[in-house]
Motif scaffolding. Structure first.
Motif, PDB file in Angstrom:
ATOM      1  N   GLY A  72       0.777  -1.235   0.000  1.00 25.60           N
ATOM      2  CA  GLY A  72       0.000   0.000   0.000  1.00 25.60           C
ATOM      3  C   GLY A  72       0.804   1.278   0.000  1.00 25.60           C
ATOM      4  O   GLY A  72       0.237   2.366  -0.088  1.00 25.60           O
ATOM      5  N   VAL A  73       2.141   1.177   0.089  1.00 23.49           N
ATOM      6  CA  VAL A  73       2.982   2.379   0.064  1.00 23.49           C
ATOM      7  C   VAL A  73       3.020   2.913  -1.368  1.00 23.49           C
ATOM      8  O   VAL A  73       3.403   2.189  -2.289  1.00 23.49           O
ATOM      9  CB  VAL A  73       4.407   2.080   0.554  1.00 23.49           C
ATOM     10  CG1 VAL A  73       5.284   3.321   0.458  1.00 23.49           C
ATOM     11  CG2 VAL A  73       4.373   1.570   1.989  1.00 23.49           C
ATOM     12  N   HIS A 331       6.123  -1.505   6.873  1.00 27.36           N
ATOM     13  CA  HIS A 331       5.629  -2.271   8.019  1.00 27.36           C
ATOM     14  C   HIS A 331       4.243  -1.768   8.443  1.00 27.36           C
ATOM     15  O   HIS A 331       3.305  -2.564   8.611  1.00 27.36           O
ATOM     16  CB  HIS A 331       6.614  -2.155   9.173  1.00 27.36           C
ATOM     17  CG  HIS A 331       6.259  -2.955  10.377  1.00 27.36           C
ATOM     18  ND1 HIS A 331       6.454  -4.314  10.456  1.00 27.36           N
ATOM     19  CD2 HIS A 331       5.680  -2.593  11.556  1.00 27.36           C
ATOM     20  CE1 HIS A 331       6.027  -4.756  11.635  1.00 27.36           C
ATOM     21  NE2 HIS A 331       5.557  -3.728  12.321  1.00 27.36           N
ATOM     22  N   VAL A 332       4.119  -0.464   8.607  1.00 30.30           N
ATOM     23  CA  VAL A 332       2.839   0.095   9.038  1.00 30.30           C
ATOM     24  C   VAL A 332       1.790  -0.066   7.946  1.00 30.30           C
ATOM     25  O   VAL A 332       0.627  -0.378   8.235  1.00 30.30           O
ATOM     26  CB  VAL A 332       3.011   1.569   9.439  1.00 30.30           C
ATOM     27  CG1 VAL A 332       1.653   2.262   9.597  1.00 30.30           C
ATOM     28  CG2 VAL A 332       3.791   1.676  10.740  1.00 30.30           C
ATOM     29  N   ALA A 333       2.170   0.128   6.686  1.00 28.29           N
ATOM     30  CA  ALA A 333       1.220  -0.084   5.594  1.00 28.29           C
ATOM     31  C   ALA A 333       0.685  -1.508   5.598  1.00 28.29           C
ATOM     32  O   ALA A 333      -0.512  -1.743   5.386  1.00 28.29           O
ATOM     33  CB  ALA A 333       1.861   0.243   4.254  1.00 28.29           C
ATOM     34  N   GLY A 334       1.596  -2.455   5.862  1.00 31.65           N
ATOM     35  CA  GLY A 334       1.162  -3.835   5.950  1.00 31.65           C
ATOM     36  C   GLY A 334       0.184  -4.070   7.084  1.00 31.65           C
ATOM     37  O   GLY A 334      -0.804  -4.795   6.942  1.00 31.65           O
ATOM     38  N   LEU A 335       0.441  -3.444   8.227  1.00 32.16           N
ATOM     39  CA  LEU A 335      -0.486  -3.585   9.350  1.00 32.16           C
ATOM     40  C   LEU A 335      -1.856  -2.993   9.002  1.00 32.16           C
ATOM     41  O   LEU A 335      -2.896  -3.569   9.350  1.00 32.16           O
ATOM     42  CB  LEU A 335       0.082  -2.859  10.581  1.00 32.16           C
ATOM     43  CG  LEU A 335       1.356  -3.422  11.187  1.00 32.16           C
ATOM     44  CD1 LEU A 335       1.867  -2.494  12.278  1.00 32.16           C
ATOM     45  CD2 LEU A 335       1.120  -4.828  11.743  1.00 32.16           C
ATOM     46  N   LEU A 336      -1.849  -1.865   8.335  1.00 30.74           N
ATOM     47  CA  LEU A 336      -3.108  -1.190   8.001  1.00 30.74           C
ATOM     48  C   LEU A 336      -3.901  -1.924   6.933  1.00 30.74           C
ATOM     49  O   LEU A 336      -5.141  -1.923   6.951  1.00 30.74           O
ATOM     50  CB  LEU A 336      -2.832   0.251   7.547  1.00 30.74           C
ATOM     51  CG  LEU A 336      -2.233   1.181   8.588  1.00 30.74           C
ATOM     52  CD1 LEU A 336      -1.866   2.505   7.940  1.00 30.74           C
ATOM     53  CD2 LEU A 336      -3.197   1.409   9.742  1.00 30.74           C
ATOM     54  N   SER A 337      -3.184  -2.539   5.977  1.00 30.72           N
ATOM     55  CA  SER A 337      -3.860  -3.196   4.859  1.00 30.72           C
ATOM     56  C   SER A 337      -3.946  -4.695   4.983  1.00 30.72           C
ATOM     57  O   SER A 337      -4.515  -5.368   4.128  1.00 30.72           O
ATOM     58  CB  SER A 337      -3.143  -2.827   3.550  1.00 30.72           C
ATOM     59  OG  SER A 337      -1.803  -3.275   3.565  1.00 30.72           O
TER      60      SER A 337
END
Length: 341
Positions: A72-73, A331-337
Protein backbone atom coordinates in the motif's frame (compact mmCIF):
# COMPACT_ATOMS: atom_id res chain seq x y z
CA UNK A 1 -24.31 18.79 30.72
CA UNK A 2 -22.54 17.21 33.70
CA UNK A 3 -22.47 13.55 34.58
CA UNK A 4 -24.63 11.43 34.56
CA UNK A 5 -26.23 12.92 31.44
CA UNK A 6 -22.87 13.33 29.72
CA UNK A 7 -21.11 9.98 29.25
CA UNK A 8 -18.38 10.19 26.58
CA UNK A 9 -17.69 6.49 27.07
CA UNK A 10 -20.91 5.69 25.20
CA UNK A 11 -19.10 6.27 21.91
CA UNK A 12 -16.09 4.17 22.94
CA UNK A 13 -18.04 1.03 23.79
CA UNK A 14 -17.27 -0.97 20.63
CA UNK A 15 -14.71 -0.84 17.83
CA UNK A 16 -17.51 -0.06 15.37
CA UNK A 17 -18.58 2.97 17.41
CA UNK A 18 -15.00 4.13 17.87
CA UNK A 19 -14.43 3.89 14.12
CA UNK A 20 -17.66 5.77 13.43
CA UNK A 21 -16.56 8.89 15.31
CA UNK A 22 -12.79 8.68 14.72
CA UNK A 23 -11.44 12.14 13.93
CA UNK A 24 -8.13 11.25 12.26
CA UNK A 25 -7.48 8.50 9.73
CA UNK A 26 -4.19 6.85 8.80
CA UNK A 27 -3.86 5.10 5.44
CA UNK A 28 -0.89 3.45 3.69
CA UNK A 29 -1.02 6.19 1.05
CA UNK A 30 -0.18 8.76 3.76
CA UNK A 31 3.29 7.23 4.18
CA UNK A 32 6.50 7.97 2.28
CA UNK A 33 9.29 5.39 2.50
CA UNK A 34 12.93 6.56 2.61
CA UNK A 35 15.24 4.20 0.72
CA UNK A 36 19.04 4.25 0.34
CA UNK A 37 20.39 3.60 -3.15
CA UNK A 38 23.88 2.10 -3.29
CA UNK A 39 26.29 1.08 -6.07
CA UNK A 40 26.61 -2.49 -7.27
CA UNK A 41 24.35 -5.48 -7.83
CA UNK A 42 22.57 -7.68 -5.27
CA UNK A 43 23.72 -5.34 -2.49
CA UNK A 44 21.70 -5.42 0.70
CA UNK A 45 23.86 -3.94 3.43
CA UNK A 46 22.13 -3.78 6.84
CA UNK A 47 22.36 -0.51 8.73
CA UNK A 48 23.47 -1.59 12.20
CA UNK A 49 21.81 1.32 14.01
CA UNK A 50 18.51 0.93 12.11
CA UNK A 51 17.29 -2.68 12.27
CA UNK A 52 15.32 -3.55 9.14
CA UNK A 53 16.89 -0.76 7.05
CA UNK A 54 19.40 -1.48 4.29
CA UNK A 55 21.64 0.17 1.76
CA UNK A 56 20.27 -1.29 -1.48
CA UNK A 57 21.66 -1.63 -4.97
CA UNK A 58 19.19 -0.54 -7.63
CA UNK A 59 17.95 -4.08 -8.36
CA UNK A 60 17.30 -4.74 -4.67
CA UNK A 61 15.77 -1.30 -4.17
CA UNK A 62 13.27 -1.88 -6.96
CA UNK A 63 12.27 -5.23 -5.47
CA UNK A 64 11.85 -3.61 -2.04
CA UNK A 65 9.79 -0.75 -3.45
CA UNK A 66 7.58 -3.26 -5.28
CA UNK A 67 6.94 -5.10 -2.00
CA UNK A 68 6.08 -1.81 -0.34
CA UNK A 69 3.76 -0.91 -3.19
CA UNK A 70 1.92 -4.21 -2.78
CA UNK A 71 1.50 -3.38 0.92
CA UNK A 72 0.00 0.00 0.00
CA UNK A 73 2.98 2.38 0.06
CA UNK A 74 2.59 4.73 -2.88
CA UNK A 75 5.59 7.05 -2.39
CA UNK A 76 9.31 6.69 -1.73
CA UNK A 77 12.11 9.19 -1.23
CA UNK A 78 15.61 8.24 -2.35
CA UNK A 79 18.97 8.97 -0.74
CA UNK A 80 22.24 8.04 -2.43
CA UNK A 81 25.48 6.39 -1.46
CA UNK A 82 27.75 7.55 -4.30
CA UNK A 83 30.67 5.76 -5.89
CA UNK A 84 32.94 8.71 -5.13
CA UNK A 85 33.03 11.83 -2.97
CA UNK A 86 34.87 15.12 -3.36
CA UNK A 87 34.92 18.62 -1.87
CA UNK A 88 32.00 19.90 -3.94
CA UNK A 89 29.95 16.73 -4.30
CA UNK A 90 30.12 16.50 -8.08
CA UNK A 91 28.67 12.98 -8.13
CA UNK A 92 25.36 14.48 -6.92
CA UNK A 93 24.41 15.33 -10.50
CA UNK A 94 26.14 12.41 -12.22
CA UNK A 95 23.54 10.53 -14.26
CA UNK A 96 25.32 7.23 -13.67
CA UNK A 97 25.18 7.39 -9.88
CA UNK A 98 22.72 5.28 -7.85
CA UNK A 99 19.92 7.83 -7.36
CA UNK A 100 19.28 8.69 -11.04
CA UNK A 101 19.63 5.01 -11.92
CA UNK A 102 17.15 4.06 -9.20
CA UNK A 103 14.69 6.73 -10.36
CA UNK A 104 14.72 5.39 -13.91
CA UNK A 105 14.35 1.80 -12.75
CA UNK A 106 11.46 2.61 -10.41
CA UNK A 107 9.57 4.60 -13.02
CA UNK A 108 9.95 1.66 -15.40
CA UNK A 109 9.19 -1.23 -13.04
CA UNK A 110 6.82 0.33 -10.48
CA UNK A 111 5.03 2.90 -12.66
CA UNK A 112 2.35 3.80 -10.11
CA UNK A 113 4.91 4.83 -7.49
CA UNK A 114 5.59 8.49 -6.67
CA UNK A 115 9.39 8.81 -6.66
CA UNK A 116 10.83 11.66 -4.61
CA UNK A 117 14.53 12.43 -4.32
CA UNK A 118 16.45 14.10 -1.53
CA UNK A 119 18.49 17.04 -2.83
CA UNK A 120 21.51 17.79 -0.65
CA UNK A 121 25.29 17.66 -0.79
CA UNK A 122 26.11 15.88 2.47
CA UNK A 123 26.05 12.39 0.98
CA UNK A 124 28.35 13.44 -1.85
CA UNK A 125 30.97 15.67 -0.22
CA UNK A 126 34.10 14.20 1.30
CA UNK A 127 33.67 16.44 4.36
CA UNK A 128 30.03 15.46 4.96
CA UNK A 129 28.55 18.95 5.02
CA UNK A 130 25.51 20.07 3.05
CA UNK A 131 27.38 22.63 0.98
CA UNK A 132 30.70 24.02 -0.18
CA UNK A 133 33.27 24.88 2.48
CA UNK A 134 35.29 28.11 2.37
CA UNK A 135 37.39 30.16 4.81
CA UNK A 136 35.23 31.83 7.44
CA UNK A 137 36.65 35.31 6.73
CA UNK A 138 38.03 36.94 3.61
CA UNK A 139 41.78 36.65 3.65
CA UNK A 140 41.75 34.22 6.57
CA UNK A 141 43.78 31.02 6.37
CA UNK A 142 41.90 27.91 5.30
CA UNK A 143 41.93 26.40 8.76
CA UNK A 144 38.62 27.97 9.87
CA UNK A 145 35.90 26.89 7.45
CA UNK A 146 32.18 27.52 7.04
CA UNK A 147 29.55 26.28 4.61
CA UNK A 148 29.14 28.93 1.91
CA UNK A 149 25.46 29.46 1.21
CA UNK A 150 25.60 31.15 -2.19
CA UNK A 151 28.27 28.89 -3.69
CA UNK A 152 26.12 25.90 -2.77
CA UNK A 153 22.91 27.04 -4.49
CA UNK A 154 23.93 26.28 -8.11
CA UNK A 155 25.17 22.84 -7.08
CA UNK A 156 21.83 22.00 -5.47
CA UNK A 157 20.09 23.25 -8.61
CA UNK A 158 22.22 20.96 -10.79
CA UNK A 159 21.40 18.01 -8.58
CA UNK A 160 17.67 18.73 -8.71
CA UNK A 161 17.72 19.04 -12.50
CA UNK A 162 19.63 15.75 -12.80
CA UNK A 163 16.97 14.00 -10.70
CA UNK A 164 14.15 15.58 -12.71
CA UNK A 165 15.86 14.50 -15.94
CA UNK A 166 15.98 10.93 -14.63
CA UNK A 167 12.23 11.07 -14.03
CA UNK A 168 11.78 12.08 -10.38
CA UNK A 169 8.21 13.08 -9.60
CA UNK A 170 9.24 15.38 -6.71
CA UNK A 171 12.57 16.88 -5.66
CA UNK A 172 13.12 17.61 -1.98
CA UNK A 173 15.93 19.97 -0.91
CA UNK A 174 17.06 19.20 2.65
CA UNK A 175 20.17 21.37 2.93
CA UNK A 176 18.67 24.43 4.68
CA UNK A 177 20.60 26.93 2.55
CA UNK A 178 18.89 30.30 2.25
CA UNK A 179 17.32 30.75 -1.20
CA UNK A 180 17.66 27.17 -2.33
CA UNK A 181 13.98 26.68 -3.22
CA UNK A 182 14.07 29.71 -5.52
CA UNK A 183 17.34 28.60 -7.12
CA UNK A 184 16.01 25.09 -7.74
CA UNK A 185 12.68 26.36 -9.06
CA UNK A 186 14.46 28.65 -11.52
CA UNK A 187 16.78 25.87 -12.71
CA UNK A 188 13.95 23.37 -13.14
CA UNK A 189 11.85 25.86 -15.08
CA UNK A 190 14.71 26.88 -17.35
CA UNK A 191 15.49 23.21 -18.05
CA UNK A 192 11.92 22.39 -19.06
CA UNK A 193 10.86 20.77 -15.78
CA UNK A 194 8.37 23.40 -14.70
CA UNK A 195 5.88 20.67 -13.74
CA UNK A 196 8.21 18.97 -11.25
CA UNK A 197 7.15 20.00 -7.72
CA UNK A 198 9.48 20.89 -4.87
CA UNK A 199 8.94 19.46 -1.40
CA UNK A 200 10.97 21.72 0.83
CA UNK A 201 12.49 20.59 4.11
CA UNK A 202 11.23 23.98 5.24
CA UNK A 203 11.81 23.61 8.99
CA UNK A 204 14.68 21.20 9.55
CA UNK A 205 16.12 21.35 13.02
CA UNK A 206 19.70 20.67 14.12
CA UNK A 207 18.48 18.07 16.59
CA UNK A 208 20.01 14.97 18.12
CA UNK A 209 17.87 12.42 16.27
CA UNK A 210 19.86 12.01 13.02
CA UNK A 211 22.74 9.75 14.06
CA UNK A 212 21.47 6.46 12.61
CA UNK A 213 20.65 8.15 9.29
CA UNK A 214 24.23 9.31 9.00
CA UNK A 215 25.29 5.69 9.31
CA UNK A 216 22.86 4.71 6.55
CA UNK A 217 23.76 7.55 4.18
CA UNK A 218 27.44 7.67 5.20
CA UNK A 219 27.01 11.41 5.57
CA UNK A 220 28.32 12.38 9.01
CA UNK A 221 30.46 15.54 9.05
CA UNK A 222 34.10 14.50 8.91
CA UNK A 223 36.42 15.37 11.76
CA UNK A 224 39.19 17.63 10.56
CA UNK A 225 41.04 20.89 11.09
CA UNK A 226 38.73 23.82 10.46
CA UNK A 227 35.72 21.69 9.43
CA UNK A 228 32.56 22.56 11.38
CA UNK A 229 31.82 19.71 13.79
CA UNK A 230 28.04 19.93 13.31
CA UNK A 231 25.34 21.52 11.17
CA UNK A 232 24.08 24.10 13.64
CA UNK A 233 25.28 26.89 11.35
CA UNK A 234 22.54 26.13 8.82
CA UNK A 235 19.98 23.78 10.35
CA UNK A 236 17.56 25.33 12.83
CA UNK A 237 17.88 25.80 16.58
CA UNK A 238 15.45 23.35 18.26
CA UNK A 239 14.33 26.16 20.59
CA UNK A 240 12.73 28.32 17.88
CA UNK A 241 9.11 28.39 16.69
CA UNK A 242 8.85 31.85 15.14
CA UNK A 243 11.99 31.24 13.11
CA UNK A 244 10.48 28.02 11.78
CA UNK A 245 7.43 29.89 10.55
CA UNK A 246 9.68 32.49 8.94
CA UNK A 247 11.63 29.74 7.16
CA UNK A 248 8.41 28.19 5.89
CA UNK A 249 7.07 31.53 4.66
CA UNK A 250 10.28 32.18 2.72
CA UNK A 251 10.11 28.76 1.03
CA UNK A 252 6.47 29.30 0.12
CA UNK A 253 7.35 32.66 -1.42
CA UNK A 254 10.19 31.04 -3.40
CA UNK A 255 7.89 28.44 -4.96
CA UNK A 256 7.72 25.37 -2.71
CA UNK A 257 4.81 23.07 -3.55
CA UNK A 258 4.95 20.91 -0.42
CA UNK A 259 6.41 21.62 3.01
CA UNK A 260 8.15 19.47 5.60
CA UNK A 261 8.98 19.61 9.28
CA UNK A 262 11.88 17.43 10.45
CA UNK A 263 12.08 15.66 12.91
CA UNK A 264 8.46 14.69 13.58
CA UNK A 265 7.31 13.67 17.06
CA UNK A 266 9.48 16.04 19.18
CA UNK A 267 8.37 18.87 16.85
CA UNK A 268 4.63 18.23 16.52
CA UNK A 269 4.00 21.71 17.88
CA UNK A 270 5.82 23.02 14.80
CA UNK A 271 3.76 20.73 12.55
CA UNK A 272 0.56 22.14 14.06
CA UNK A 273 1.76 25.75 13.79
CA UNK A 274 2.72 25.32 10.12
CA UNK A 275 -0.55 23.55 9.32
CA UNK A 276 -2.61 26.36 10.86
CA UNK A 277 -0.79 29.13 8.99
CA UNK A 278 -0.05 27.68 5.54
CA UNK A 279 -2.27 25.94 3.00
CA UNK A 280 0.30 23.80 1.19
CA UNK A 281 0.48 20.02 1.76
CA UNK A 282 2.59 19.28 4.81
CA UNK A 283 4.89 16.36 5.59
CA UNK A 284 6.53 15.31 8.84
CA UNK A 285 9.71 13.25 8.77
CA UNK A 286 9.80 10.53 11.43
CA UNK A 287 13.58 10.38 11.46
CA UNK A 288 16.12 7.67 12.06
CA UNK A 289 16.63 8.31 15.77
CA UNK A 290 12.89 8.16 16.40
CA UNK A 291 12.69 4.90 14.46
CA UNK A 292 15.72 3.43 16.25
CA UNK A 293 14.31 4.22 19.70
CA UNK A 294 11.11 2.31 18.96
CA UNK A 295 13.11 -0.59 17.55
CA UNK A 296 15.43 -0.71 20.56
CA UNK A 297 12.57 -0.68 23.08
CA UNK A 298 10.64 -3.29 21.10
CA UNK A 299 13.67 -5.60 20.91
CA UNK A 300 13.85 -5.50 24.71
CA UNK A 301 10.17 -6.31 25.03
CA UNK A 302 9.39 -2.99 26.66
CA UNK A 303 6.73 -1.89 24.14
CA UNK A 304 4.41 -3.35 21.51
CA UNK A 305 6.24 -2.31 18.34
CA UNK A 306 3.26 -2.59 16.00
CA UNK A 307 0.95 -0.53 18.19
CA UNK A 308 3.58 2.12 18.91
CA UNK A 309 4.53 2.46 15.23
CA UNK A 310 0.93 2.89 14.09
CA UNK A 311 0.11 5.26 16.95
CA UNK A 312 3.16 7.38 16.16
CA UNK A 313 2.14 7.81 12.53
CA UNK A 314 -1.44 8.52 13.53
CA UNK A 315 -0.30 11.23 15.95
CA UNK A 316 1.74 12.89 13.20
CA UNK A 317 -1.41 12.95 11.08
CA UNK A 318 -3.49 14.25 13.99
CA UNK A 319 -1.03 17.13 14.49
CA UNK A 320 -1.61 18.18 10.88
CA UNK A 321 0.79 16.23 8.67
CA UNK A 322 -0.72 15.19 5.35
CA UNK A 323 2.24 12.87 4.74
CA UNK A 324 4.61 11.06 7.08
CA UNK A 325 8.08 10.07 5.92
CA UNK A 326 9.05 7.01 7.91
CA UNK A 327 11.29 3.96 7.80
CA UNK A 328 8.26 2.12 9.14
CA UNK A 329 6.28 2.82 5.95
CA UNK A 330 6.13 -0.72 4.58
CA UNK A 331 5.63 -2.27 8.02
CA UNK A 332 2.84 0.09 9.04
CA UNK A 333 1.22 -0.08 5.59
CA UNK A 334 1.16 -3.84 5.95
CA UNK A 335 -0.49 -3.58 9.35
CA UNK A 336 -3.11 -1.19 8.00
CA UNK A 337 -3.86 -3.20 4.86
CA UNK A 338 -3.39 -6.69 6.25
CA UNK A 339 -0.34 -7.43 4.08
CA UNK A 340 2.55 -8.82 6.15
CA UNK A 341 5.98 -9.52 4.65
Amino acid sequence: MPFPQERPRRLRRTEALRALVRETELAPSDLVWPLFAAPGQRVRNPVKTMPGVFQLSVDELVAEAQAGYEAGVRSVILFGIPTRKDATGTSAWDDGEPVPRAVRALKKDVPGLVVMTDVCMCEYTDHGHCGVLKPARVGAPGTDLVVDNDLTLPLLAKEAVAHAKAGADVVAPSDMMDGRVGAIRKALDESGYQDVPIMSYAAKFAGAFYGPFRDAAESAPREGAGIPKDRKGYQMDPANVREALREVALDVAEGADLLMVKPAVPYLDIVRAVKERFELPLAAYHVSGEYAMIKAAAERGWIDEDRVAVETMLCCRRAGADLVLTYYAKHVAGLLSGVRR
